[in-house]
Design a protein around this motif. Structure first.
Motif, PDB file in Angstrom:
ATOM      1  N   UNK A  21       0.887  -1.427   0.020  1.00 13.53           N
ATOM      2  CA  UNK A  21      -0.448   0.094  -0.127  1.00 13.53           C
ATOM      3  C   UNK A  21       1.074   1.190  -0.101  1.00 13.53           C
ATOM      4  N   UNK A  22       1.953   1.243   1.111  1.00  8.92           N
ATOM      5  CA  UNK A  22       3.004   2.088   0.920  1.00  8.92           C
ATOM      6  C   UNK A  22       3.831   3.045  -0.038  1.00  8.92           C
ATOM      7  N   UNK A  23       4.294   1.695  -1.180  1.00 11.78           N
ATOM      8  CA  UNK A  23       4.470   1.476  -2.303  1.00 11.78           C
ATOM      9  C   UNK A  23       3.555   2.394  -3.435  1.00 11.78           C
ATOM     10  N   UNK A  24       1.999   1.859  -3.454  1.00 15.10           N
ATOM     11  CA  UNK A  24       1.543   2.277  -4.149  1.00 15.10           C
ATOM     12  C   UNK A  24       1.427   3.217  -4.421  1.00 15.10           C
ATOM     13  N   UNK A  25       0.902   4.565  -2.412  1.00 16.40           N
ATOM     14  CA  UNK A  25       0.893   5.510  -2.735  1.00 16.40           C
ATOM     15  C   UNK A  25       2.053   6.547  -3.471  1.00 16.40           C
ATOM     16  N   UNK A  26       3.410   5.856  -3.266  1.00 13.92           N
ATOM     17  CA  UNK A  26       4.715   6.543  -3.825  1.00 13.92           C
ATOM     18  C   UNK A  26       4.117   6.451  -5.497  1.00 13.92           C
ATOM     19  N   UNK A  27       4.135   5.489  -5.305  1.00 16.14           N
ATOM     20  CA  UNK A  27       4.131   5.379  -7.353  1.00 16.14           C
ATOM     21  C   UNK A  27       3.113   6.134  -8.093  1.00 16.14           C
ATOM     22  N   UNK A  28       1.482   6.590  -7.264  1.00 14.09           N
ATOM     23  CA  UNK A  28       0.754   7.762  -7.385  1.00 14.09           C
ATOM     24  C   UNK A  28       1.783   8.792  -7.108  1.00 14.09           C
ATOM     25  N   UNK A  29       1.741   9.196  -6.085  1.00 15.21           N
ATOM     26  CA  UNK A  29       2.587  10.576  -5.931  1.00 15.21           C
ATOM     27  C   UNK A  29       3.605  10.987  -7.041  1.00 15.21           C
ATOM     28  N   UNK A  30       4.304  10.411  -7.372  1.00 12.37           N
ATOM     29  CA  UNK A  30       5.332  10.362  -8.652  1.00 12.37           C
ATOM     30  C   UNK A  30       5.026  10.675  -9.460  1.00 12.37           C
ATOM     31  N   UNK A  31       3.345  10.177  -9.759  1.00 11.20           N
ATOM     32  CA  UNK A  31       3.133  10.259 -11.593  1.00 11.20           C
ATOM     33  C   UNK A  31       3.029   8.877 -11.858  1.00 11.20           C
ATOM     34  N   UNK A  32       3.234   8.057 -11.497  1.00 17.61           N
ATOM     35  CA  UNK A  32       3.787   6.766 -12.403  1.00 17.61           C
ATOM     36  C   UNK A  32       2.515   5.120 -12.843  1.00 17.61           C
ATOM     37  N   UNK A  33       1.781   5.974 -11.923  1.00 17.35           N
ATOM     38  CA  UNK A  33       0.687   4.973 -11.990  1.00 17.35           C
ATOM     39  C   UNK A  33      -1.092   6.336 -12.236  1.00 17.35           C
ATOM     40  N   UNK A  34      -2.517   6.087 -12.613  1.00 16.63           N
ATOM     41  CA  UNK A  34      -3.303   7.088 -12.915  1.00 16.63           C
ATOM     42  C   UNK A  34      -3.941   6.912 -11.647  1.00 16.63           C
ATOM     43  N   UNK A  35      -4.471   5.911 -10.677  1.00 16.10           N
ATOM     44  CA  UNK A  35      -5.393   6.020  -9.178  1.00 16.10           C
ATOM     45  C   UNK A  35      -5.054   4.508  -9.164  1.00 16.10           C
ATOM     46  N   UNK A  36      -5.187   4.596  -7.625  1.00 19.42           N
ATOM     47  CA  UNK A  36      -5.488   2.989  -7.320  1.00 19.42           C
ATOM     48  C   UNK A  36      -6.404   2.648  -6.394  1.00 19.42           C
ATOM     49  N   UNK A  37      -6.703   1.402  -5.309  1.00 24.86           N
ATOM     50  CA  UNK A  37      -7.757   1.411  -4.984  1.00 24.86           C
ATOM     51  C   UNK A  37      -8.011   0.047  -3.985  1.00 24.86           C
ATOM     52  N   UNK A  38      -7.795   0.745  -2.465  1.00 27.05           N
ATOM     53  CA  UNK A  38      -7.321  -0.154  -1.649  1.00 27.05           C
ATOM     54  C   UNK A  38      -9.428  -1.506  -1.623  1.00 27.05           C
ATOM     55  N   UNK A  39      -9.404  -2.243  -1.283  1.00 22.26           N
ATOM     56  CA  UNK A  39     -10.609  -3.085  -1.259  1.00 22.26           C
ATOM     57  C   UNK A  39     -10.357  -4.513  -0.769  1.00 22.26           C
ATOM     58  N   UNK A  40     -11.037  -4.885   0.261  1.00 19.18           N
ATOM     59  CA  UNK A  40     -11.468  -6.116   1.211  1.00 19.18           C
ATOM     60  C   UNK A  40     -12.002  -7.235   0.824  1.00 19.18           C
ATOM     61  N   UNK A  41     -11.074  -7.985   0.907  1.00 18.61           N
ATOM     62  CA  UNK A  41     -11.799  -9.289   0.736  1.00 18.61           C
ATOM     63  C   UNK A  41     -12.235 -10.152   1.549  1.00 18.61           C
ATOM     64  N   UNK A  42     -12.269 -11.906   0.733  1.00 20.80           N
ATOM     65  CA  UNK A  42     -13.399 -12.436   1.765  1.00 20.80           C
ATOM     66  C   UNK A  42     -12.215 -12.702   2.710  1.00 20.80           C
ATOM     67  N   UNK A  43     -10.745 -13.238   2.362  1.00 18.57           N
ATOM     68  CA  UNK A  43     -10.478 -14.068   3.135  1.00 18.57           C
ATOM     69  C   UNK A  43      -9.559 -12.369   4.155  1.00 18.57           C
ATOM     70  N   UNK A  44     -10.117 -11.171   4.587  1.00 18.39           N
ATOM     71  CA  UNK A  44      -9.527 -10.437   5.329  1.00 18.39           C
ATOM     72  C   UNK A  44      -8.160  -9.887   5.169  1.00 18.39           C
ATOM     73  N   UNK A  45      -7.179 -10.139   3.516  1.00 15.48           N
ATOM     74  CA  UNK A  45      -6.222  -9.446   3.095  1.00 15.48           C
ATOM     75  C   UNK A  45      -5.562  -8.550   2.071  1.00 15.48           C
TER      76      UNK A  45
END
Length: 133
Positions: free
Chosen positions: A33-57
């Motif tokens: 999650x932290x690396x994804x936020x960095x990639x977004x802040x630096x402009x390498x990805x358009x957007x991201x979304x954290x989703x909950x799944x059945x296995x709680x991961x």
């Protein structure tokens, strides 16, 4: 089962961008999650979304970014540096510049995961996780 979750994370992004996919889904963890936020802040990805799944991961859905004119992925190379078998550490003065400042190094420090530039400013060193350019 994979033994290196961070390498799996980087490989999924690398493969999805090479195949031209718009969105890639990755199992979540705190460091991812932290690396994804960095990639977004630096402009390498358009957007991201954290989703909950059945296995709680949970999972991370990342919208990859492409150049509008050439349709090439913005992430040219995403490379794992420190591996479980060979950890690479650098002090605040030894942190590398990637592509003469055009790329980003991601470092795990005692203050959390941050870019190499931020780590230099805060004068902290740490484990070199990956390079992105």
């Amino acid at each position: 089962m994979y033994t290196d979750p961070l390498a799996d994370f980087l490989t999924r992004i690398r493969n999805a961008s090479a195949a031209g996919h718009r969105v890639v889904s990755i199992p979540a963890s705190k460091i991812k999650k932290e690396i994804t936020k960095i990639l977004f802040d630096q402009g390498y990805i358009l957007s991201y979304k954290f989703e909950e799944t059945d296995n709680n991961q949970g999972s991370i859905k990342i919208a990859l970014k492409y150049d509008q004119t050439t349709k090439q992925p913005v992430i040219k190379k995403i490379q794992r540096i420190s591996t479980p078998g060979l950890r690479k550490y650098a002090g605040s003065t030894e942190l590398p510049r990637i592509l003469n400042g055009l790329g980003v190094s991601i470092v795990s420090t005692s203050n959390g995961v941050m870019t190499g530039k931020q780590a230099k400013q805060e004068k902290v060193g740490g484990e070199l996780l990956c390079y992105v350019y």
